[in-house]
Design a protein around this motif. Structure first.
Motif, short mmCIF file in Angstrom:
data_model
loop_
_atom_site.label_atom_id
_atom_site.label_comp_id
_atom_site.label_asym_id
_atom_site.label_seq_id
_atom_site.Cartn_x
_atom_site.Cartn_y
_atom_site.Cartn_z
N SER A 79 0.81 -1.23 0.00
CA SER A 79 0.00 0.00 0.00
C SER A 79 0.84 1.27 0.00
N ASP A 80 2.14 1.16 0.25
CA ASP A 80 3.03 2.32 0.27
C ASP A 80 3.38 2.70 -1.16
N SER A 81 2.66 3.68 -1.71
CA SER A 81 2.81 3.97 -3.14
C SER A 81 3.36 5.36 -3.45
N GLY A 82 3.87 6.06 -2.45
CA GLY A 82 4.40 7.39 -2.69
C GLY A 82 5.85 7.37 -3.12
N PRO A 83 6.50 8.53 -3.22
CA PRO A 83 7.92 8.59 -3.57
C PRO A 83 8.76 7.72 -2.63
N GLY A 84 9.70 7.01 -3.19
CA GLY A 84 10.53 6.12 -2.39
C GLY A 84 9.93 4.76 -2.13
N CYS A 85 8.78 4.50 -2.78
CA CYS A 85 8.12 3.20 -2.54
C CYS A 85 8.87 2.04 -3.19
N VAL A 86 9.66 2.35 -4.23
CA VAL A 86 10.39 1.28 -4.92
C VAL A 86 11.73 1.08 -4.23
N ARG A 87 11.73 0.18 -3.27
CA ARG A 87 12.95 -0.13 -2.53
C ARG A 87 12.88 -1.57 -2.03
N ALA A 88 14.04 -2.16 -1.85
CA ALA A 88 14.12 -3.54 -1.37
C ALA A 88 14.20 -3.56 0.15
N SER A 89 13.32 -4.33 0.77
CA SER A 89 13.37 -4.50 2.22
C SER A 89 12.54 -5.72 2.60
N ASP A 90 12.76 -6.22 3.80
CA ASP A 90 12.05 -7.42 4.25
C ASP A 90 10.55 -7.22 4.31
N ASP A 91 10.11 -5.98 4.57
CA ASP A 91 8.68 -5.73 4.67
C ASP A 91 8.04 -5.39 3.32
N LYS A 92 8.83 -5.48 2.24
CA LYS A 92 8.31 -5.23 0.89
C LYS A 92 8.76 -6.38 -0.04
N PRO A 93 8.31 -7.59 0.25
CA PRO A 93 8.79 -8.74 -0.54
C PRO A 93 8.40 -8.68 -2.02
N VAL A 112 7.93 -5.94 -3.97
CA VAL A 112 8.78 -4.96 -4.64
C VAL A 112 10.21 -5.48 -4.74
N THR A 113 10.68 -6.10 -3.68
CA THR A 113 12.03 -6.67 -3.67
C THR A 113 12.20 -7.71 -4.77
N ASN A 114 11.18 -8.54 -4.94
CA ASN A 114 11.20 -9.56 -5.99
C ASN A 114 11.27 -8.92 -7.38
N LEU A 115 10.45 -7.90 -7.61
CA LEU A 115 10.44 -7.23 -8.91
C LEU A 115 11.78 -6.52 -9.17
N LEU A 116 12.37 -5.95 -8.13
CA LEU A 116 13.68 -5.32 -8.28
C LEU A 116 14.73 -6.36 -8.66
N GLY A 117 14.64 -7.54 -8.05
CA GLY A 117 15.57 -8.61 -8.39
C GLY A 117 15.43 -9.06 -9.83
N ILE A 118 14.18 -9.18 -10.28
CA ILE A 118 13.92 -9.58 -11.67
C ILE A 118 14.46 -8.52 -12.63
N LEU A 119 14.18 -7.25 -12.33
CA LEU A 119 14.66 -6.17 -13.19
C LEU A 119 16.18 -6.11 -13.20
N GLY A 120 16.78 -6.37 -12.05
CA GLY A 120 18.24 -6.35 -11.97
C GLY A 120 18.88 -7.41 -12.85
N VAL A 121 18.33 -8.61 -12.82
CA VAL A 121 18.87 -9.68 -13.66
C VAL A 121 18.65 -9.38 -15.13
N ALA A 122 17.48 -8.82 -15.44
CA ALA A 122 17.15 -8.54 -16.84
C ALA A 122 17.97 -7.41 -17.44
N THR A 123 18.40 -6.46 -16.59
CA THR A 123 19.13 -5.28 -17.09
C THR A 123 20.62 -5.30 -16.76
N GLY A 124 21.02 -6.15 -15.83
CA GLY A 124 22.41 -6.17 -15.40
C GLY A 124 22.74 -5.09 -14.39
N LYS A 125 21.73 -4.41 -13.88
CA LYS A 125 21.95 -3.34 -12.90
C LYS A 125 21.78 -3.88 -11.48
#
Length: 343
Positions: free
Chosen positions: A237-251, A253-266
């Protein structure tokens, strides 16, 4: 044949033909296998004998076996650099499994986590469920798959660690009983980077058996399907600025960041900065763009290969011939040491 000091190391890894590969299979396993194609003698087995330990449809097994080979080729396994074979085609797997089963304590098999989990699940769904002895013997056949090729490197997933330990035990027991015969394989669990989780329940690994198929991204999904699945992925539900971050309480978003990281090399840190002011919609659109771009050539290659039955048959024939030649050498040695009369 060069002398032993200059021979290539042998890499063996096998997988069941259980339908389409998902993103986790591709990123966590198959794509990593391609690193061995140059400089190693590679054997990639489609273990159809393992697939019949649970109820199945024969026509589906035949189709899935061919499609599995096509998917491997699409993911970068070059048949000119590796031997892709079908387990049931090779004389030696079941013969060696029987010999090893005579050395394997029953209690050790009954303690196997996979056997306990699968049999318990079947009984929970049906008290009268039929549990075949093949499910109990599965790890011995897996040990035979590995030892038959005397492989130096056997990449496996974390969930197969217990089975590899049994393989080591049986190799050592055979060597002690009959004299030095098998290489005792080392546990080799590759580091895979991001762990790909379910899109709908990011506390669980992505799985092809998930009842909610929007949870799973397949390598054969088209762009429209990829966008729909990622667009519906769980975040929070945290959808404001800074919502896209990896943390234990945001599994999610963390998963999507991991997928994007592998897909882009970042790195995840780079992506957090890049999307610091982004909405979830913009972030998910970017993930979908990257995944669709990464998988498009894989899907296109798969569609071309799976339609060419003649080519697939030729690939299997070449791989089977190479695998059988190696298997016969080890099987003959094992039979001789076990005391069987030469044919």
């Amino acid at each position: 044949m060069s002398d032993a000091s200059t021979q290539q190391q042998v890499v063996l890894t096998c997988a069941q033909p259980t339908g389409k590969l998902h993103l986790g299979n591709y990123l966590g396993a198959v794509r990593n296998w391609t690193r061995y194609l140059d400089g190693y003698e590679c054997y990639f087995g489609i273990v159809d004998l393992h697939a019949i330990t649970v109820p199945y449809v024969p026509a589906d097994l035949r189709r899935d076996t061919m499609e599995c080979i096509a998917q491997y080729i699409a993911c970068g396994i070059d048949p000119d650099k590796a031997n892709i074979f079908v387990q049931s085609h090779i004389i030696g797997h079941t013969e060696l499994a029987w010999i090893l089963s005579c050395l394997c304590p029953l209690g050790q098999l009954e303690r196997m986590t996979q056997f306990k989990d699968k049999s318990a699940k079947a009984r929970s769904e049906d008290n009268q469920a039929f549990i075949g002895s093949g499910l109990l013997q599965y790890p011995v056949l897996m040990a035979a798959d590995i030892l038959l090729y005397n492989a130096d490197i056997v990449p496996v997933g974390e969930d197969q660690k217990q089975h590899l330990e049994l393989t080591r035990d049986l190799a050592q027991k055979f060597n002690f009983t009959y004299s030095e015969t098998f290489k005792v394989p080392d546990l080799f669990i590759p580091k895979t980077g991001a762990r790909i989780m379910s899109l709908q329940n990011p506390t669980k690994k992505m799985s092809k058996s998930d009842e909610n198929q929007t949870s799973t991204l397949y390598i054969t999904d088209d762009e429209k399907t990829i966008r729909k699945k990622i667009g519906s992925a769980v975040t929070d539900s945290d959808s404001g600025p800074g919502c896209v971050r990896a943390s234990d309480d945001k599994p999610g978003v963390t998963n999507l960041l991991g997928i994007l990281g592998v897909a882009t090399g970042k790195s995840v840190e780079e992506l957090e900065k890049e999307f610091a002011e982004a909405s979830y919609k913009d972030f998910k659109d970017a993930v979908a763009d990257a995944v669709a771009k990464m998988l498009a050539p894989v899907r296109e290659k798969y569609e071309a290969v799976v339609a060419d039955k003649k080519y697939l048959t030729e690939v299997i024939k070449r791989g089977d011939d190479a695998a059988q030649k190696r298997a016969f050498k080890m099987l003959g040695k094992v039979q001789r040491k076990a005391g069987f009369v030469a044919r």
